[in-house]
Scaffold this active site. Sequence first.
Site, mmCIF file in Angstrom:
data_model
loop_
_atom_site.group_PDB
_atom_site.id
_atom_site.type_symbol
_atom_site.label_atom_id
_atom_site.label_comp_id
_atom_site.label_asym_id
_atom_site.label_seq_id
_atom_site.Cartn_x
_atom_site.Cartn_y
_atom_site.Cartn_z
ATOM 1 N N GLU A 1 -43.007 -56.996 29.212
ATOM 2 C CA GLU A 1 -41.821 -57.854 29.160
ATOM 3 C C GLU A 1 -40.801 -57.324 28.165
ATOM 4 O OE1 GLU A 1 -43.349 -61.669 28.070
ATOM 5 O OE2 GLU A 1 -44.942 -61.619 29.601
ATOM 6 N N LYS B 1 -38.512 -57.156 25.084
ATOM 7 C CA LYS B 1 -38.526 -57.757 23.748
ATOM 8 C C LYS B 1 -37.085 -57.925 23.307
ATOM 9 C CE LYS B 1 -40.491 -57.479 19.136
ATOM 10 N NZ LYS B 1 -39.303 -58.133 18.542
ATOM 11 N N ARG C 1 -36.719 -66.138 17.292
ATOM 12 C CA ARG C 1 -37.805 -66.838 17.964
ATOM 13 C C ARG C 1 -37.634 -68.344 17.825
ATOM 14 N NH1 ARG C 1 -43.890 -64.725 18.157
ATOM 15 N NH2 ARG C 1 -44.765 -66.200 19.647
ATOM 16 N N ARG D 1 -39.492 -69.539 13.962
ATOM 17 C CA ARG D 1 -40.767 -68.826 13.814
ATOM 18 C C ARG D 1 -41.570 -69.364 12.640
ATOM 19 N NH1 ARG D 1 -42.242 -63.006 14.509
ATOM 20 N NH2 ARG D 1 -43.854 -62.503 13.000
ATOM 21 N N GLU E 1 -37.245 -67.003 22.797
ATOM 22 C CA GLU E 1 -36.236 -66.424 21.908
ATOM 23 C C GLU E 1 -34.884 -67.011 22.273
ATOM 24 O OE1 GLU E 1 -36.316 -63.414 19.805
ATOM 25 O OE2 GLU E 1 -38.481 -63.119 19.932
ATOM 26 N N PHE F 1 -40.934 -67.122 27.184
ATOM 27 C CA PHE F 1 -41.999 -66.245 27.668
ATOM 28 C C PHE F 1 -43.357 -66.919 27.720
ATOM 29 C CE2 PHE F 1 -41.112 -65.135 23.168
ATOM 30 C CZ PHE F 1 -42.296 -65.571 22.583
ATOM 31 N N ARG G 1 -52.548 -62.306 15.027
ATOM 32 C CA ARG G 1 -51.983 -61.023 15.405
ATOM 33 C C ARG G 1 -53.122 -60.168 15.946
ATOM 34 N NH1 ARG G 1 -47.185 -59.021 13.874
ATOM 35 N NH2 ARG G 1 -47.057 -60.311 12.008
ATOM 36 N N LYS H 1 -46.538 -54.890 20.767
ATOM 37 C CA LYS H 1 -45.113 -54.593 20.892
ATOM 38 C C LYS H 1 -44.879 -53.091 20.770
ATOM 39 C CE LYS H 1 -44.343 -55.851 16.042
ATOM 40 N NZ LYS H 1 -43.681 -56.803 15.121
#
Length: 534
Positions: free
Chosen positions: A235, A237, A242, A257, A286, A322, A394, A400
């Site tokens: 996708e 970025k 965010r 975020r 976003e 997303f 994470r 990413k």
Amino acid sequence: MSDEGSGELRALAPPGELGPRAPLAISDLVTTLDVVRATRSRTAKIEALAALFAGTLPDEAEAVVGLLLGRIRQGRIGLGWRTLQAATADQTAGGSPKGPLSVAAVDRALGEIAALSGPGSARRRQELVGALLSPATDSERDLLVAAILGDVRTGALDGVLTDALARAVARPLAQVRRAVMLEGDLGRTAAMALRDPSRLATVALRAGTPVQPMLASTAADVTQALATTGRASVEHKLDGARIQVHRTAADISVHTRSLADITERVPEIVALAATWPADSFVLDGETLMLDEAGSPKPFQETMSRFGSQGADPAIALQPRFFDVLTIDGEDLTGRPLAERRERLVALVGPDLVIPGTVTEDPVAAQQVLDEALAAGHEGVLVKAIDSPYAAGRRGKSWVKVKPVHTFDLVVLAAEWGYGRRTGWLSNLHLGARDPQGAFGEPGGFVMIGKTFKGLTDQTLRWQTETFPGYAVRETPGVVWLRPEIVVEIAIDGVQRSSRYPGGVALRFARVKGYRDDKSAAETDTIEAVRSLLR
């Protein structure tokens, strides 16, 4: 009272045995952080922090977590570096500490400072911070100043603290992580767990309560990313901010975020969310500003609009989503990404969903990356198509990929550090070569940013020993150098800036290493840096 600091790790209840607990002293936090910083062993860090949690009262938990992470629970309280530096100097000159300083007393003082407003508040704020620091030892002052400034340098401590909390209350780690995710706050979760560990199992996803967002690891290219994720949704970025959008039967809210509530700043997103066919939901996405052609405007324009109160409603932010975490009370976080994307498209429509291609072919993934960069976006996110939404983590399910640019620049100056870096030359002032003199003297250097990222203790020590030999003058807190030392800097990009004479500023600059093999005459030019501007 029993909050005296002994200078040694206090004898606390063993992890998993909470037992009777006495109020904590700031010295207990200092000693625990000394242990954490002195070891690279994650297990040893967890043991030290679990022992601290085991001896923490529930009412202290939020304050303890905030101080350890450098995110005090009162938020920003109007105290800057200069005020704190002056208060620290006054108290240091005032003689020996007056007695032990408890976490509870510090928390009350910070709350009183945060509540100040109106005429005379600045003076009263300075008086209160002076009184707060008065009984503190040097190490305690360092911790308090760093915590207030958000500069407690302990590495990525959030995850270690979560693991330590699980150990302290003898609950499964997955259960504690999920509770932290859904509560959106480690301090509140710690307070709950220390009061009644069984409540951790009852925490549920609730629209209206912001949750910690799922995070992505990084890869050098799409081939490496796909090797990690397997078949994935690749996708775009976006180069935006965010957002998390919540709707309940009674309310719509939008969060950043960091989970800050910005609902009043984004009425266009609130109005849009009111049109979607569900009574409640939580969306992740976003927002950014687009030009007439649909291309993203520069990041700083988005952030200027994003951060402003009472902004011109004609300057609208455009949301793109997303993921969806829940719809009408149904928790979707454990469902595979493929299903969540289908539900998301059905809710908001395909035009508001960030585009992506499902593939395991690096060639197809590279094509998506090329398209994203050509459209002005940052890169791509490669997401395992069967992955759940692991908020606050994470992991390797999301990866990413975005270009990293490196430049050889000169060090124009360095600032004396504070907190843990006191006594070391730390933050670097960075300059690009200006051979034509477009921004100053021909053949000179023009400042384009600062950074303290990527500096190890060994590098800090080297800078402190080396830089004085290149010094040409010193201003308060800053040593200015001959432009001869070359450093390689990695950046994610640049943005327009009126702050620096070159008209650009580096984004996410970090030190890769010093280049003894290069002279200042071989460094990159301001034209090369400015070429990254869209």
